[in-house]
Design a protein around this motif. Sequence first.
Motif, PDB file in Angstrom:
ATOM      1  N   ILE A  27       0.858  -1.186   0.000  1.00  0.00           N
ATOM      2  CA  ILE A  27       0.000   0.000   0.000  1.00  0.00           C
ATOM      3  C   ILE A  27       0.896   1.239   0.000  1.00  0.00           C
ATOM      4  N   SER A  28       0.758   2.070  -1.047  1.00  0.00           N
ATOM      5  CA  SER A  28       1.650   3.221  -1.196  1.00  0.00           C
ATOM      6  C   SER A  28       0.944   4.563  -1.018  1.00  0.00           C
ATOM      7  N   VAL A  29      -0.351   4.529  -0.792  1.00  0.00           N
ATOM      8  CA  VAL A  29      -1.110   5.757  -0.576  1.00  0.00           C
ATOM      9  C   VAL A  29      -2.204   5.467   0.443  1.00  0.00           C
ATOM     10  N   GLY A  30      -2.518   6.451   1.245  1.00  0.00           N
ATOM     11  CA  GLY A  30      -3.580   6.288   2.222  1.00  0.00           C
ATOM     12  C   GLY A  30      -3.155   5.435   3.394  1.00  0.00           C
ATOM     13  N   LYS A  31      -4.163   4.881   4.055  1.00  0.00           N
ATOM     14  CA  LYS A  31      -3.888   4.044   5.221  1.00  0.00           C
ATOM     15  C   LYS A  31      -4.840   2.855   5.246  1.00  0.00           C
ATOM     16  N   ILE A  32      -4.391   1.835   5.931  1.00  0.00           N
ATOM     17  CA  ILE A  32      -5.213   0.645   6.122  1.00  0.00           C
ATOM     18  C   ILE A  32      -6.200   0.947   7.245  1.00  0.00           C
ATOM     19  N   SER A  33      -7.451   0.642   6.999  1.00  0.00           N
ATOM     20  CA  SER A  33      -8.525   0.990   7.906  1.00  0.00           C
ATOM     21  C   SER A  33      -9.359  -0.252   8.218  1.00  0.00           C
ATOM     22  N   THR A  34     -10.478  -0.035   8.844  1.00  0.00           N
ATOM     23  CA  THR A  34     -11.344  -1.148   9.225  1.00  0.00           C
ATOM     24  C   THR A  34     -12.745  -0.961   8.663  1.00  0.00           C
ATOM     25  N   MET A  35     -13.476  -2.033   8.627  1.00  0.00           N
ATOM     26  CA  MET A  35     -14.864  -1.955   8.202  1.00  0.00           C
ATOM     27  C   MET A  35     -15.663  -1.108   9.188  1.00  0.00           C
ATOM     28  N   GLY A  36     -15.254  -1.116  10.443  1.00  0.00           N
ATOM     29  CA  GLY A  36     -15.911  -0.265  11.441  1.00  0.00           C
ATOM     30  C   GLY A  36     -15.819   1.205  11.076  1.00  0.00           C
ATOM     31  N   GLU A  37     -14.667   1.634  10.580  1.00  0.00           N
ATOM     32  CA  GLU A  37     -14.508   3.023  10.159  1.00  0.00           C
ATOM     33  C   GLU A  37     -15.387   3.315   8.948  1.00  0.00           C
ATOM     34  N   PHE A  38     -15.504   2.348   8.034  1.00  0.00           N
ATOM     35  CA  PHE A  38     -16.388   2.537   6.888  1.00  0.00           C
ATOM     36  C   PHE A  38     -17.836   2.665   7.342  1.00  0.00           C
ATOM     37  N   VAL A  39     -18.242   1.866   8.305  1.00  0.00           N
ATOM     38  CA  VAL A  39     -19.604   1.946   8.826  1.00  0.00           C
ATOM     39  C   VAL A  39     -19.843   3.331   9.435  1.00  0.00           C
ATOM     40  N   GLU A  40     -18.859   3.838  10.171  1.00  0.00           N
ATOM     41  CA  GLU A  40     -18.970   5.188  10.748  1.00  0.00           C
ATOM     42  C   GLU A  40     -19.107   6.242   9.652  1.00  0.00           C
ATOM     43  N   LEU A  41     -18.283   6.140   8.614  1.00  0.00           N
ATOM     44  CA  LEU A  41     -18.364   7.088   7.503  1.00  0.00           C
ATOM     45  C   LEU A  41     -19.723   7.001   6.808  1.00  0.00           C
ATOM     46  N   SER A  42     -20.213   5.777   6.631  1.00  0.00           N
ATOM     47  CA  SER A  42     -21.489   5.608   5.928  1.00  0.00           C
ATOM     48  C   SER A  42     -22.664   6.126   6.742  1.00  0.00           C
ATOM     49  N   ALA A  43     -22.495   6.224   8.060  1.00  0.00           N
ATOM     50  CA  ALA A  43     -23.548   6.797   8.896  1.00  0.00           C
ATOM     51  C   ALA A  43     -23.585   8.320   8.778  1.00  0.00           C
ATOM     52  N   LYS A  44     -22.454   8.912   8.401  1.00  0.00           N
ATOM     53  CA  LYS A  44     -22.346  10.367   8.339  1.00  0.00           C
ATOM     54  C   LYS A  44     -22.449  10.934   6.927  1.00  0.00           C
ATOM     55  N   TYR A  45     -22.029  10.149   5.922  1.00  0.00           N
ATOM     56  CA  TYR A  45     -21.910  10.657   4.566  1.00  0.00           C
ATOM     57  C   TYR A  45     -22.613   9.737   3.569  1.00  0.00           C
ATOM     58  N   GLU A  46     -22.994  10.309   2.452  1.00  0.00           N
ATOM     59  CA  GLU A  46     -23.581   9.524   1.369  1.00  0.00           C
ATOM     60  C   GLU A  46     -22.475   8.695   0.722  1.00  0.00           C
ATOM     61  N   ILE A  47     -22.766   7.447   0.422  1.00  0.00           N
ATOM     62  CA  ILE A  47     -21.802   6.549  -0.215  1.00  0.00           C
ATOM     63  C   ILE A  47     -22.080   6.495  -1.715  1.00  0.00           C
ATOM     64  N   MET A  48     -21.046   6.726  -2.494  1.00  0.00           N
ATOM     65  CA  MET A  48     -21.126   6.600  -3.954  1.00  0.00           C
ATOM     66  C   MET A  48     -20.264   5.406  -4.329  1.00  0.00           C
ATOM     67  N   THR A  49     -20.892   4.325  -4.762  1.00  0.00           N
ATOM     68  CA  THR A  49     -20.178   3.108  -5.072  1.00  0.00           C
ATOM     69  C   THR A  49     -19.787   3.080  -6.541  1.00  0.00           C
ATOM     70  N   ILE A  50     -18.498   2.810  -6.769  1.00  0.00           N
ATOM     71  CA  ILE A  50     -18.027   2.581  -8.125  1.00  0.00           C
ATOM     72  C   ILE A  50     -17.467   1.171  -8.173  1.00  0.00           C
ATOM     73  N   SER A  51     -17.933   0.405  -9.130  1.00  0.00           N
ATOM     74  CA  SER A  51     -17.471  -0.998  -9.220  1.00  0.00           C
ATOM     75  C   SER A  51     -17.555  -1.491 -10.642  1.00  0.00           C
TER      76      SER A  51
END
Length: 112
Positions: free
Chosen positions: A88-112
Amino acid sequence: MKNKVILASSNQLGRGDEQLGVNVLETFFTLLKQRDELPRAVFCMNSGVYLMTDDSFVSVHLKELEQKGVEILACKTCVEHYGLTDSISVGKISTMGEFVELSAKYEIMTIS
């Protein structure tokens, strides 16, 4: 865009020709970083964590977004699954818990 989190769940955008999907995803991030209003964060999961390695052209764009204050996060479980912890050369390794917190506060735009 400032109230959004981009969820990148793949190392390409769309289904079909893989190289086309890689190119389209790179174009997405090229255009995204040029906007005045940027997302709150980019969270990468599944094969999307490959975007955060130097093997992906997208990593250059993610580095620029990070320099502009966008948080770039990788799913720890996914990084470990693909054996990319040391790549990993950019950003940081995070957890699904942090994603859940972000998704509670912000709109999620999924690209896949």
